[in-house]
Design a protein around this motif. Structure first.
Motif, PDB file in Angstrom:
ATOM      1  N   GLN A   1       0.801  -1.320   0.104  1.00 31.53           N
ATOM      2  CA  GLN A   1       0.114   0.025   0.001  1.00 31.53           C
ATOM      3  C   GLN A   1       0.702   1.353   0.060  1.00 31.53           C
ATOM      4  O   GLN A   1       0.520   2.371  -0.594  1.00 31.53           O
ATOM      5  N   LEU A   2       2.112   1.202   0.501  1.00 28.70           N
ATOM      6  CA  LEU A   2       2.879   2.296   0.802  1.00 28.70           C
ATOM      7  C   LEU A   2       3.394   2.676  -0.628  1.00 28.70           C
ATOM      8  O   LEU A   2       3.348   3.757  -0.992  1.00 28.70           O
ATOM      9  N   PHE A   3       4.120   1.626  -1.304  1.00 31.98           N
ATOM     10  CA  PHE A   3       4.289   1.940  -2.575  1.00 31.98           C
ATOM     11  C   PHE A   3       3.469   2.410  -3.790  1.00 31.98           C
ATOM     12  O   PHE A   3       3.418   3.176  -4.627  1.00 31.98           O
ATOM     13  N   GLN A   4       2.102   1.844  -3.404  1.00 30.46           N
ATOM     14  CA  GLN A   4       0.885   2.072  -4.247  1.00 30.46           C
ATOM     15  C   GLN A   4       0.544   3.669  -4.030  1.00 30.46           C
ATOM     16  O   GLN A   4       0.421   4.376  -4.805  1.00 30.46           O
ATOM     17  N   PHE A   5       0.702   4.033  -2.969  1.00 35.08           N
ATOM     18  CA  PHE A   5       0.395   5.379  -2.293  1.00 35.08           C
ATOM     19  C   PHE A   5       1.263   6.298  -3.037  1.00 35.08           C
ATOM     20  O   PHE A   5       1.203   7.480  -3.721  1.00 35.08           O
ATOM     21  N   ILE A   6       2.831   5.939  -2.898  1.00 29.85           N
ATOM     22  CA  ILE A   6       4.054   6.815  -3.537  1.00 29.85           C
ATOM     23  C   ILE A   6       3.775   6.931  -5.324  1.00 29.85           C
ATOM     24  O   ILE A   6       4.084   7.880  -5.544  1.00 29.85           O
ATOM     25  N   ALA A   7       3.420   5.727  -5.556  1.00 32.18           N
ATOM     26  CA  ALA A   7       3.067   5.794  -7.230  1.00 32.18           C
ATOM     27  C   ALA A   7       2.000   6.534  -7.450  1.00 32.18           C
ATOM     28  O   ALA A   7       2.049   7.571  -8.448  1.00 32.18           O
ATOM     29  N   THR A   8       1.007   6.847  -6.702  1.00 31.35           N
ATOM     30  CA  THR A   8      -0.223   7.674  -7.133  1.00 31.35           C
ATOM     31  C   THR A   8       0.086   8.969  -6.984  1.00 31.35           C
ATOM     32  O   THR A   8      -0.095   9.781  -7.645  1.00 31.35           O
ATOM     33  N   VAL A   9       0.619   9.228  -5.922  1.00 34.63           N
ATOM     34  CA  VAL A   9       1.202  10.760  -5.733  1.00 34.63           C
ATOM     35  C   VAL A   9       2.102  11.264  -6.574  1.00 34.63           C
ATOM     36  O   VAL A   9       2.036  12.321  -7.094  1.00 34.63           O
ATOM     37  N   PHE A  10       3.059  10.428  -7.146  1.00 31.05           N
ATOM     38  CA  PHE A  10       4.293  10.765  -8.060  1.00 31.05           C
ATOM     39  C   PHE A  10       3.379  11.038  -9.444  1.00 31.05           C
ATOM     40  O   PHE A  10       3.724  11.939 -10.071  1.00 31.05           O
ATOM     41  N   THR A  11       2.574  10.197  -9.633  1.00 31.22           N
ATOM     42  CA  THR A  11       1.632  10.312 -11.066  1.00 31.22           C
ATOM     43  C   THR A  11       0.845  11.700 -11.021  1.00 31.22           C
ATOM     44  O   THR A  11       0.917  12.243 -11.991  1.00 31.22           O
TER      45      THR A  11
END
Length: 96
Positions: A3-13
């Motif tokens: 979930q942390l990696f998904q959150f980082i990817a979403t914010v980055f995008t």
């Protein structure tokens, strides 16, 4: 952890998408005389010019068209793609 990696990817995008929109809006201001001298033009200029100036060094003007903003947006898309791939690679390393 995933979930942390998904959150980082979403914010980055989202950051890349918002900044791409800022660059596009800044480019569209050129269609309106005096638009760069407005409050909105000043704000967009302060946000967009530092990044666009990198590409203006390459003299991407052909005739009356300046393609610096288009190349800047394409490079952001490349950065996004590479960043997400790197994040995916790091996720695989940390999940193991």
């Amino acid at each position: 952890m995933i979930q942390l990696f998904q959150f980082i990817a979403t914010v980055f995008t989202r950051v890349i998408e918002v900044y791409s929109f800022i660059l596009l809006a800044y480019a569209l201001l050129s269609w309106f005389p005096g638009a760069y001298r407005t409050r909105l033009g000043d704000i967009l200029g302060r946000l967009a010019e530092p990044y666009i100036s990198i590409f203006r060094r390459f003299n991407l003007t052909f005739g009356m068209m300046d393609f610096s903003v288009a190349v800047a947006i394409l490079s952001l898309q490349l950065i996004q793609m590479l960043g997400l791939r790197l994040l995916g690679f790091l996720m695989v390393l940390f999940i193991r």
